[in-house]
Design a protein around this motif. Structure first.
Motif, PDB file in Angstrom:
ATOM      1  N   ASN A 367       0.820  -1.217   0.000  1.00  0.00           N
ATOM      2  CA  ASN A 367       0.000   0.000   0.000  1.00  0.00           C
ATOM      3  C   ASN A 367       0.852   1.264   0.000  1.00  0.00           C
ATOM      4  OD1 ASN A 367      -1.974  -1.886   0.189  1.00  0.00           O
ATOM      5  ND2 ASN A 367      -3.038  -0.983   1.926  1.00  0.00           N
ATOM      6  N   ASP A 370       2.576   1.503  -3.401  1.00  0.00           N
ATOM      7  CA  ASP A 370       1.574   1.839  -4.414  1.00  0.00           C
ATOM      8  C   ASP A 370       1.312   3.344  -4.419  1.00  0.00           C
ATOM      9  OD1 ASP A 370      -0.571   1.132  -6.304  1.00  0.00           O
ATOM     10  OD2 ASP A 370      -1.868   1.889  -4.698  1.00  0.00           O
ATOM     11  N   ASN A 371       1.164   3.917  -3.216  1.00  0.00           N
ATOM     12  CA  ASN A 371       0.961   5.372  -3.114  1.00  0.00           C
ATOM     13  C   ASN A 371       2.174   6.124  -3.652  1.00  0.00           C
ATOM     14  OD1 ASN A 371      -1.511   5.115  -1.983  1.00  0.00           O
ATOM     15  ND2 ASN A 371      -0.883   5.655   0.102  1.00  0.00           N
ATOM     16  N   LYS A 374       2.181   6.022  -7.302  1.00  0.00           N
ATOM     17  CA  LYS A 374       1.036   6.785  -7.819  1.00  0.00           C
ATOM     18  C   LYS A 374       1.297   8.290  -7.776  1.00  0.00           C
ATOM     19  CE  LYS A 374      -2.763   5.635  -5.654  1.00  0.00           C
ATOM     20  NZ  LYS A 374      -3.942   4.909  -5.189  1.00  0.00           N
ATOM     21  N   GLY A 433      -6.324   2.497   1.188  1.00  0.00           N
ATOM     22  CA  GLY A 433      -4.950   1.992   1.340  1.00  0.00           C
ATOM     23  C   GLY A 433      -4.332   2.315   2.682  1.00  0.00           C
TER      24      GLY A 433
HETATM   25 MG   LIG Z   1      -3.201   4.210  -1.660  1.00  0.00          MG
END
Ligand SMILES: [Mg+2]
Ligand SMILES: Nc1ncnc2c1ncn2[C@@H]1O[C@H](COP(=O)(O)OP(=O)(O)OP(=O)(O)O)[C@@H](O)[C@H]1O
Length: 468
Positions: A367, A370-371, A374, A433
């Motif tokens: 998580n 992923d952030n 992103k 998340g």
């Molecule tokens: Mg996230």
């Protein structure tokens, strides 16, 4: 069914009655014994003095009748009688009430007592008296021979009467103390029962789903105040949970509804078939695919969150965290490559053991990374550092992204919270998340912090205990 009040009251009254009865009975016995002992001592003394002063009559072979009569006359109002008997146990002098007994012979038991030559005290019925008496027999001895005796009789009735009066007084005192105790225990039992009753009513209301009535915590009893405090605290927690649950259901419905509405719209357009071209159909289908993926991700995240929520206690294991982190990074490599983002893992060694539940750590890393991907700009680097100290290891993930505004930082851990809703939707985020990360860190007994600089980047940091 019994109430606390009635139970306490019966127990109080029973205890008081039993205690008073025990005290009363034992006290009356003790007092009765004491009085009769005193009386006996007094009679023994009297009998000895009279025997002493009567002896010369017997020695001189004279009848002590008149002398004994005078003594009896003096004591007539006390109910005590003095008799004199000769060496054979024949009554030679008796009190006025028993003059008819003069000339009669003592019973064999009495005769035996007298002839023993010792002073004897007996208690009970005598053939000459209708009520029980105390009898003190004092033999008169001359030259080692019993030449007569003085017998003192005294009714036991006086002792009984004194004891009875005492018992009456005690019963009276018992009734008064019982009434006082009764008032006192009605007052106390009501005081004890009241807060419990209030709590019962309040919990009934909560159970019925009516309202959350808090109970007062200012009673006289420390235990009740503690109980009421915990009860109120529990109510607050239930209230908060209920609100959280409502918000959560609202958010989930909202998050589910928007992609579904969008999919339904495109399906209707496709069914309608107006202005249908192969290109348009392809475009609609690809949007629908994206929305369906969003739904799947949302449901996957909800399932993870639900699982994390239901864990009561995680079971930490000793694992090589460097290996695990490296694996997660490798899985993200393709994804990062597409965004022209690179990773750098900074750690002193390739082997570092920590105590953590492996699935939790994997999900936390997924998580956070992923952030980081992103929100990282193109051609930037994400730095993952693992720095151990004596008993803990600190893991940090730093990106060069847009950063998180200060005022949003406290909320990013909330479910469905997104700083920029529109942008987040574009990136496919659901805002679950970090909520999952927080839940898992909590369940593993850790803490997570975040530092962010607008326009410069963000760092998430958390600690794990080192395994030895
Ligand atoms: Mg996230
Ligand atoms: N590294 C980061 N840089 C900038 N903002 C971030 C970063 N990580 C999280 N945020 C902000 O915090 C919000 C919450 O993050 P979270 O991971 O919970 O949700 P999400 O990433 O939007 O969705 P999901 O993780 O469910 O796909 C994000 O919407 C984003 O605004």
């Amino acid at each position: 069914m019994k109430t606390i009040f009635s139970k306490l009251l019966t127990n109080f009254i029973l205890t008081i009655v039993i205690c008073l009865a025990i005290a009363g009975i034992s006290l009356s016995f003790v007092i009765r014994n004491y009085i009769s002992e005193q009386k006996e001592n007094e009679l023994v003394l009297k009998a000895q003095v009279i025997a002493q002063s009567t002896k010369h009559f017997f020695v001189k072979n004279e009848n002590p009748h008149d002398y004994i009569n005078t003594i009896n006359h003096l004591d007539s109002n006390l109910g005590t009688e003095v008799w004199a008997v000769d060496e054979n146990g024949i009554v030679i002098a008796a009190a006025a009430e028993h003059l008819n007994c003069e000339g009669s012979k003592l019973s064999s038991a009495e005769l035996k007592e007298m002839q023993s030559g010792r002073l004897t005290v007996s208690n009970g019925y005598s053939e000459y008296f209708k009520d029980p008496v105390i009898r003190v027999t004092t033999p008169i001895i001359d030259k080692n021979k019993v030449i007569g005796a003085v017998i003192v009789y005294s009714p036991v009735k006086g002792i009984d009467e004194a004891t009875r009066r005492l018992v009456f007084m005690m019963i009276f005192a018992a009734i008064i103390s019982l009434s006082i105790a009764l008032i006192f225990c009605i007052y106390t039992s009501k005081k004890i029962a009241k807060p419990v009753q209030k709590m019962a009513e309040a919990s009934m209301e909560v159970a019925d789903g009516n309202k959350f009535t808090h109970v007062p915590i200012s009673t006289e009893f420390k235990e009740f105040n503690q109980l009421a405090g915990s009860f109120n605290h529990m109510l607050e927690r239930i209230e908060q949970n209920e609100k959280r649950m409502k918000d959560f259901v609202g958010n989930v419905s909202h998050e589910l509804k928007s992609p579904l509405t969008s999919i339904k719209g495109f399906i209707e357009a496709l069914i309608d078939g107006k202005g249908k071209t192969a290109e348009r159909t392809q475009k609609f289908l690809s949007i629908m695919d994206k929305e369906a993926n969003r739904l799947i991700k949302l449901i996957d995240d909800l399932l993870i969150l639900c699982k994390a929520d239901s864990i009561v206690k995680v079971e930490p294991q000793k694992i090589n965290i460097i290996k695990l982190i490296q694996e997660v990074i490798t899985n993200f490599e393709v994804n990062a490559h597409q965004k022209l983002v690179s990773f750098k893992l900074d750690c002193a060694s390739k082997l570092l053991y920590a105590k953590v539940e492996p699935h939790s750590l994997k999900q936390i890393m997924i998580n956070l990374l992923d952030n980081a991907i992103k929100y990282s700009p193109e051609n930037s680097q994400i730095l993952v550092t693992v720095s151990p100290n004596s008993n803990e290891v600190e893991i940090s993930i730093t990106d060069r992204g847009p950063g998180i505004p200060e005022e949003d930082i406290p909320n990013i851990w909330d479910r469905f919270y997104r700083v920029d809703k529109a942008r987040s939707r574009e990136t496919g985020g659901t805002g679950l998340g970090l909520a999952i990360v927080k839940e898992l860190i909590d369940k593993n007994g850790g803490e997570i912090s975040v530092k962010s600089n607008i326009g410069k980047g963000t760092t998430f940091k958390f600690k794990l205990p080192i395994a030895v």
